[in-house]
Design an enzyme around this catalytic site. Structure first.
Site, PDB file in Angstrom:
ATOM      1  N   LYS A   1      37.190  93.455  91.859  1.00 23.05           N
ATOM      2  CA  LYS A   1      38.232  93.525  92.904  1.00 23.05           C
ATOM      3  C   LYS A   1      38.389  94.953  93.417  1.00 23.05           C
ATOM      4  CE  LYS A   1      41.488  91.926  90.149  1.00 23.05           C
ATOM      5  NZ  LYS A   1      40.716  91.807  88.893  1.00 23.05           N
TER       6      LYS A   1
ATOM      7  N   ARG B   1      49.617  87.562  90.724  1.00 27.18           N
ATOM      8  CA  ARG B   1      48.904  87.258  89.491  1.00 27.18           C
ATOM      9  C   ARG B   1      49.571  86.123  88.731  1.00 27.18           C
ATOM     10  NH1 ARG B   1      46.080  92.181  88.148  1.00 27.18           N
ATOM     11  NH2 ARG B   1      45.253  92.173  86.046  1.00 27.18           N
TER      12      ARG B   1
ATOM     13  N   ARG C   1      32.668 100.268  81.821  1.00 25.91           N
ATOM     14  CA  ARG C   1      33.383 100.874  82.955  1.00 25.91           C
ATOM     15  C   ARG C   1      34.049 102.196  82.598  1.00 25.91           C
ATOM     16  NH1 ARG C   1      38.132  97.701  85.986  1.00 25.91           N
ATOM     17  NH2 ARG C   1      38.981  97.625  83.887  1.00 25.91           N
TER      18      ARG C   1
ATOM     19  N   ARG D   1      39.598 103.164  80.460  1.00 29.05           N
ATOM     20  CA  ARG D   1      40.968 102.653  80.407  1.00 29.05           C
ATOM     21  C   ARG D   1      41.274 102.142  79.003  1.00 29.05           C
ATOM     22  NH1 ARG D   1      41.580  98.712  85.606  1.00 29.05           N
ATOM     23  NH2 ARG D   1      42.611  97.457  84.010  1.00 29.05           N
TER      24      ARG D   1
ATOM     25  N   ARG E   1      43.246  89.854  77.890  1.00 34.24           N
ATOM     26  CA  ARG E   1      43.381  89.872  79.358  1.00 34.24           C
ATOM     27  C   ARG E   1      42.690  88.654  79.980  1.00 34.24           C
ATOM     28  NH1 ARG E   1      40.850  95.401  80.647  1.00 34.24           N
ATOM     29  NH2 ARG E   1      41.110  94.824  82.828  1.00 34.24           N
TER      30      ARG E   1
HETATM   31  P1  AP5 Z   1      36.205  96.662  88.982  1.00 34.10           P
HETATM   32  O1  AP5 Z   1      35.982  96.714  90.456  1.00 34.10           O
HETATM   33  O2  AP5 Z   1      36.873  97.798  88.314  1.00 34.10           O
HETATM   34  O3  AP5 Z   1      36.901  95.262  88.580  1.00 34.10           O
HETATM   35  P2  AP5 Z   1      38.379  94.743  88.789  1.00 34.10           P
HETATM   36  O4  AP5 Z   1      38.270  93.310  89.238  1.00 34.10           O
HETATM   37  O5  AP5 Z   1      39.158  95.671  89.646  1.00 34.10           O
HETATM   38  O6  AP5 Z   1      38.858  94.731  87.284  1.00 34.10           O
HETATM   39  P3  AP5 Z   1      40.214  95.269  86.621  1.00 34.10           P
HETATM   40  O7  AP5 Z   1      39.952  95.393  85.157  1.00 34.10           O
HETATM   41  O8  AP5 Z   1      40.728  96.457  87.348  1.00 34.10           O
HETATM   42  O9  AP5 Z   1      41.128  94.048  86.865  1.00 34.10           O
HETATM   43  P4  AP5 Z   1      42.421  93.746  86.132  1.00 34.10           P
HETATM   44  O10 AP5 Z   1      42.904  92.666  87.011  1.00 34.10           O
HETATM   45  O11 AP5 Z   1      42.339  93.377  84.713  1.00 34.10           O
HETATM   46  O12 AP5 Z   1      43.188  95.158  86.051  1.00 34.10           O
HETATM   47  P5  AP5 Z   1      44.393  95.748  86.859  1.00 34.10           P
HETATM   48  O13 AP5 Z   1      44.211  97.187  86.953  1.00 34.10           O
HETATM   49  O14 AP5 Z   1      44.631  94.953  88.096  1.00 34.10           O
HETATM   50  O15 AP5 Z   1      34.764  96.397  88.317  1.00 34.10           O
HETATM   51  C1  AP5 Z   1      34.621  96.305  86.902  1.00 34.10           C
HETATM   52  C2  AP5 Z   1      33.331  96.986  86.451  1.00 34.10           C
HETATM   53  O16 AP5 Z   1      32.213  96.218  86.929  1.00 34.10           O
HETATM   54  C3  AP5 Z   1      33.134  98.399  87.022  1.00 34.10           C
HETATM   55  O17 AP5 Z   1      32.500  99.152  86.031  1.00 34.10           O
HETATM   56  C4  AP5 Z   1      32.224  98.188  88.245  1.00 34.10           C
HETATM   57  O18 AP5 Z   1      31.416  99.331  88.503  1.00 34.10           O
HETATM   58  C5  AP5 Z   1      31.385  96.998  87.814  1.00 34.10           C
HETATM   59  N1  AP5 Z   1      31.040  96.080  88.908  1.00 34.10           N
HETATM   60  C6  AP5 Z   1      31.838  95.717  89.956  1.00 34.10           C
HETATM   61  N2  AP5 Z   1      31.199  94.818  90.743  1.00 34.10           N
HETATM   62  C7  AP5 Z   1      29.980  94.597  90.162  1.00 34.10           C
HETATM   63  C8  AP5 Z   1      28.856  93.766  90.505  1.00 34.10           C
HETATM   64  N3  AP5 Z   1      28.868  92.966  91.596  1.00 34.10           N
HETATM   65  N4  AP5 Z   1      27.787  93.798  89.691  1.00 34.10           N
HETATM   66  C9  AP5 Z   1      27.749  94.592  88.583  1.00 34.10           C
HETATM   67  N5  AP5 Z   1      28.777  95.403  88.217  1.00 34.10           N
HETATM   68  C10 AP5 Z   1      29.884  95.406  88.991  1.00 34.10           C
HETATM   69  O19 AP5 Z   1      45.618  95.419  85.891  1.00 34.10           O
HETATM   70  C11 AP5 Z   1      45.772  96.089  84.660  1.00 34.10           C
HETATM   71  C12 AP5 Z   1      47.073  95.654  84.001  1.00 34.10           C
HETATM   72  O20 AP5 Z   1      48.208  95.983  84.843  1.00 34.10           O
HETATM   73  C13 AP5 Z   1      47.245  94.151  83.752  1.00 34.10           C
HETATM   74  O21 AP5 Z   1      46.606  93.744  82.547  1.00 34.10           O
HETATM   75  C14 AP5 Z   1      48.767  94.020  83.702  1.00 34.10           C
HETATM   76  O22 AP5 Z   1      49.274  94.477  82.483  1.00 34.10           O
HETATM   77  C15 AP5 Z   1      49.216  94.983  84.781  1.00 34.10           C
HETATM   78  N6  AP5 Z   1      49.295  94.325  86.108  1.00 34.10           N
HETATM   79  C16 AP5 Z   1      48.539  94.609  87.203  1.00 34.10           C
HETATM   80  N7  AP5 Z   1      48.884  93.802  88.230  1.00 34.10           N
HETATM   81  C17 AP5 Z   1      49.866  92.992  87.765  1.00 34.10           C
HETATM   82  C18 AP5 Z   1      50.622  91.928  88.344  1.00 34.10           C
HETATM   83  N8  AP5 Z   1      50.419  91.530  89.622  1.00 34.10           N
HETATM   84  N9  AP5 Z   1      51.550  91.312  87.591  1.00 34.10           N
HETATM   85  C19 AP5 Z   1      51.795  91.711  86.320  1.00 34.10           C
HETATM   86  N10 AP5 Z   1      51.112  92.684  85.697  1.00 34.10           N
HETATM   87  C20 AP5 Z   1      50.152  93.319  86.411  1.00 34.10           C
HETATM   88 MG    MG Z   2      40.776  96.990  89.328  1.00 38.31          MG
END
Ligand code: AP5
Ligand code: MG
Length: 215
Positions: free
Chosen positions: A13, A88, A127, A160, A171
């Site tokens: 994402k 989410r 990552r 992270r 997660r």
């Molecule tokens: P990346 O682009 O970083 O993936 P992502 O989908 O952004 O993954 P996240 O881990 O950031 O998602 P998340 O939803 O768990 O975390 P968030 O920060 O939102 O890509 C991942 C890796 O793969 C990278 O190394 C990249 O280079 C590689 N890659 C990408 N595309 C690729 C491809 N096509 N092929 C190969 N490799 C690839 O949330 C963190 C925490 O915050 C949550 O757990 C929660 O506690 C809180 N939080 C956030 N939002 C909310 C909400 N709305 N409600 C409640 N709590 C929330």
């Molecule tokens: Mg992300």
């Protein structure tokens, strides 16, 4: 255009939202990035969020919704945005719809970036992200030009805390229990578009841009 990027942890994402945001000239609003930035600044919001994030749990809906509504009310978000990691839960989705409706606005599409669990685990374990701008890299799939340094702003790359194996498992479980029901939520609104996120970053990028441009 108001676009939601939906997908499991590690689906890509953040990687893709950065590209779309640049292309459309609309802000990339990532709730995880906002919480991490708040934590970095030592605010109350950041400290409250940390307790949930460290366990891989969701931050409560009321805190998260208030933060997002405040962000999308800013000037730069008036013509559109890319929401990454929000909504989410179905409650967050309903709260967003209700807030937009009051202004005669609505979400244009929710794009589900679909990736298998085995691939997600590989992506998260390799990552690193920039301490300053939060751009994600991957040791194999998308390495920075210089090890440990962000290509964009020279910031330090780090792993992270919630990318540790035991937290990743939780997660993924939380995604399946609490976030996956949003797929049906957006499908019932005829707003869901699916994309195979298990292709090369550049292929996913091209398909996403095609979907958005033909909307
Ligand atoms: P990346 O682009 O970083 O993936 P992502 O989908 O952004 O993954 P996240 O881990 O950031 O998602 P998340 O939803 O768990 O975390 P968030 O920060 O939102 O890509 C991942 C890796 O793969 C990278 O190394 C990249 O280079 C590689 N890659 C990408 N595309 C690729 C491809 N096509 N092929 C190969 N490799 C690839 O949330 C963190 C925490 O915050 C949550 O757990 C929660 O506690 C809180 N939080 C956030 N939002 C909310 C909400 N709305 N409600 C409640 N709590 C929330
Ligand atoms: Mg992300």
């Amino acid at each position: 255009m108001r676009i939601i990027l939906l997908g499991a942890p590690g689906a890509g994402k953040g990687t893709q939202a950065a590209v779309i945001s640049k292309k459309l000239g609309t802000p990339h609003i990532a709730t995880g990035d906002l919480f991490r930035a708040a934590l970095g600044q030592g605010t109350d919001l950041g400290n409250k969020a940390k307790a949930y994030m460290d366990k891989g749990e969701l931050v409560p809906d009321d805190i998260t919704v208030a933060m997002v509504l405040e962000r999308i009310a800013l000037d730069d978000a008036q013509t559109g945005y890319i929401l990454d990691g929000f909504p989410r839960t179905v409650n967050q989705g309903v709260a967003l719809d209700q807030a937009l409706e009051k202004n005669g606005e609505s979400i244009d599409m929710a794009i589900l970036v679909d990736v298998s669990d085995a691939e997600l685990v590989k992506r998260l374990s390799g990552r690193s992200i920039c301490r300053t701008c939060q751009t994600p890299y991957h040791s194999v799939n998308n390495p920075p030009k210089e090890t440990g340094v962000c290509d964009l702003d020279g910031g330090e790359l780090y792993q992270r805390d919630d990318d540790k194996a035991e937290t990743v498992i939780n997660r993924l479980q939380v995604y399946s229990n609490e976030t996956a029901p949003l797929i049906q939520f957006f499908e019932s609104q005829s707003k869901l578009v699916r994309i195979n996120g298990e292709q090369d970053i550049s292929v996913v990028e091209k398909q996403l841009l095609d979907i958005i441009e033909t909307k």
